[in-house]
Scaffold this motif. Structure first.
Motif, PDB file in Angstrom:
ATOM      1  N   ARG A  13       0.848  -1.207   0.000  1.00 36.55           N
ATOM      2  CA  ARG A  13       0.000   0.000   0.000  1.00 36.55           C
ATOM      3  C   ARG A  13       0.877   1.249   0.000  1.00 36.55           C
ATOM      4  N   PHE A  86     -14.195  -6.142   3.432  1.00 36.61           N
ATOM      5  CA  PHE A  86     -13.101  -6.665   2.608  1.00 36.61           C
ATOM      6  C   PHE A  86     -13.618  -7.420   1.383  1.00 36.61           C
ATOM      7  N   GLN A  89     -16.848  -3.919  -0.436  1.00 31.96           N
ATOM      8  CA  GLN A  89     -16.457  -2.516  -0.628  1.00 31.96           C
ATOM      9  C   GLN A  89     -14.987  -2.350  -1.002  1.00 31.96           C
ATOM     10  N   HIS A  90     -14.090  -2.989  -0.218  1.00 35.44           N
ATOM     11  CA  HIS A  90     -12.644  -2.850  -0.456  1.00 35.44           C
ATOM     12  C   HIS A  90     -12.285  -3.323  -1.869  1.00 35.44           C
ATOM     13  N   MET A  94     -11.213  -0.597  -4.711  1.00 25.64           N
ATOM     14  CA  MET A  94      -9.809  -0.682  -5.151  1.00 25.64           C
ATOM     15  C   MET A  94      -9.721  -1.054  -6.632  1.00 25.64           C
ATOM     16  N   ALA A 135     -10.737   3.622   0.812  1.00 20.48           N
ATOM     17  CA  ALA A 135     -10.915   2.168   0.900  1.00 20.48           C
ATOM     18  C   ALA A 135      -9.827   1.438   1.691  1.00 20.48           C
ATOM     19  N   ILE A 136      -8.762   2.137   2.086  1.00 18.25           N
ATOM     20  CA  ILE A 136      -7.726   1.485   2.903  1.00 18.25           C
ATOM     21  C   ILE A 136      -8.254   1.317   4.337  1.00 18.25           C
ATOM     22  N   PRO A 137      -8.057   0.123   4.923  1.00 16.32           N
ATOM     23  CA  PRO A 137      -8.523  -0.075   6.315  1.00 16.32           C
ATOM     24  C   PRO A 137      -7.547   0.544   7.321  1.00 16.32           C
ATOM     25  N   SER A 141     -10.085   4.123  10.326  1.00 17.70           N
ATOM     26  CA  SER A 141     -11.183   4.031   9.352  1.00 17.70           C
ATOM     27  C   SER A 141     -12.498   3.669  10.054  1.00 17.70           C
TER      28      SER A 141
END
Ligand code: HEM
Length: 151
Positions: A13, A86, A89-90, A94, A135-137, A141
């Motif tokens: 990331r 995960f 949405q993620h 992404m 969208a990064i956890p 978040s």
């Protein structure tokens, strides 16, 4: 296998974020200073898109091996908010972000003038960055929280 891909995906990331930020910086600098689009700018554009694709592949690999998603079913999603994040949405955000980045990179390459290349790169990379940041956890978040670094 799972932990190796998870650690790589977590680390990557930062590589992807650094690439996109460098791309936006170079594009803004070139635009504001009316500079020529140099081979270095082109390398940054191309390398950033490639790094994002590596992260995409790691992400899909993780999706296949993650125990978090192994028994996840959409119909029970409301009881499993982390798996929903995960698994849906993620992944969706992404994938959209990396598509935006790829389109931006391809369009920038095809522009006729250096200023148009910089403008295209800055706009599309910034949009991709925005989606990725959402969208990064992050540990802060509201959707799902994971560590900043996984060793
Ligand atoms: C630029 C794109 C992406 C970034 C920056 C990113 C970032 C992250 C981060 C920081 C984590 C937490 C890792 C940890 O727990 O230490 C994560 C988890 C995860 N990512 Fe991504 N990701 C991206 C794309 C994708 C894609 C495209 C997919 C799947 C198609 C994906 C699937 C997953 C899954 C399944 C997890 C959770 C794994 C688990 O906890 O078992 N990611 N991602």
């Amino acid at each position: 296998m799972y932990l190796t891909i998870l650690t790589l995906h977590s680390f990557f990331r930062w590589v992807v974020l650094l690439g996109i930020l460098t791309g936006i910086f170079r594009a803004s600098r070139g635009l504001l200073g009316r500079l020529p689009f140099t081979p270095l700018d082109n390398t940054i554009r191309h390398t950033t898109a490639t790094l994002a694709h590596v992260q995409l592949i790691l992400g899909y690999g993780l999706y296949l091996v993650s125990p978090l998603l192994a028994s996840f079913h959409l119909r029970d999603a409301e009881h499993e908010p982390t798996a929903l994040f995960f698994g849906v949405q993620h992944v969706a955000l992404m994938t959209i972000a990396i598509t935006v980045l790829t389109i931006g990179s391809a369009l920038a390459k095809r522009q006729a003038t250096d200023q148009a290349k910089f403008r295209t790169m800055a706009g599309w990379f910034a949009l991709a960055l925005l989606i990725i940041l959402v969208a990064i956890p992050w540990p802060f978040s509201p959707f799902a929280q994971r560590p900043l670094i996984r060793l």
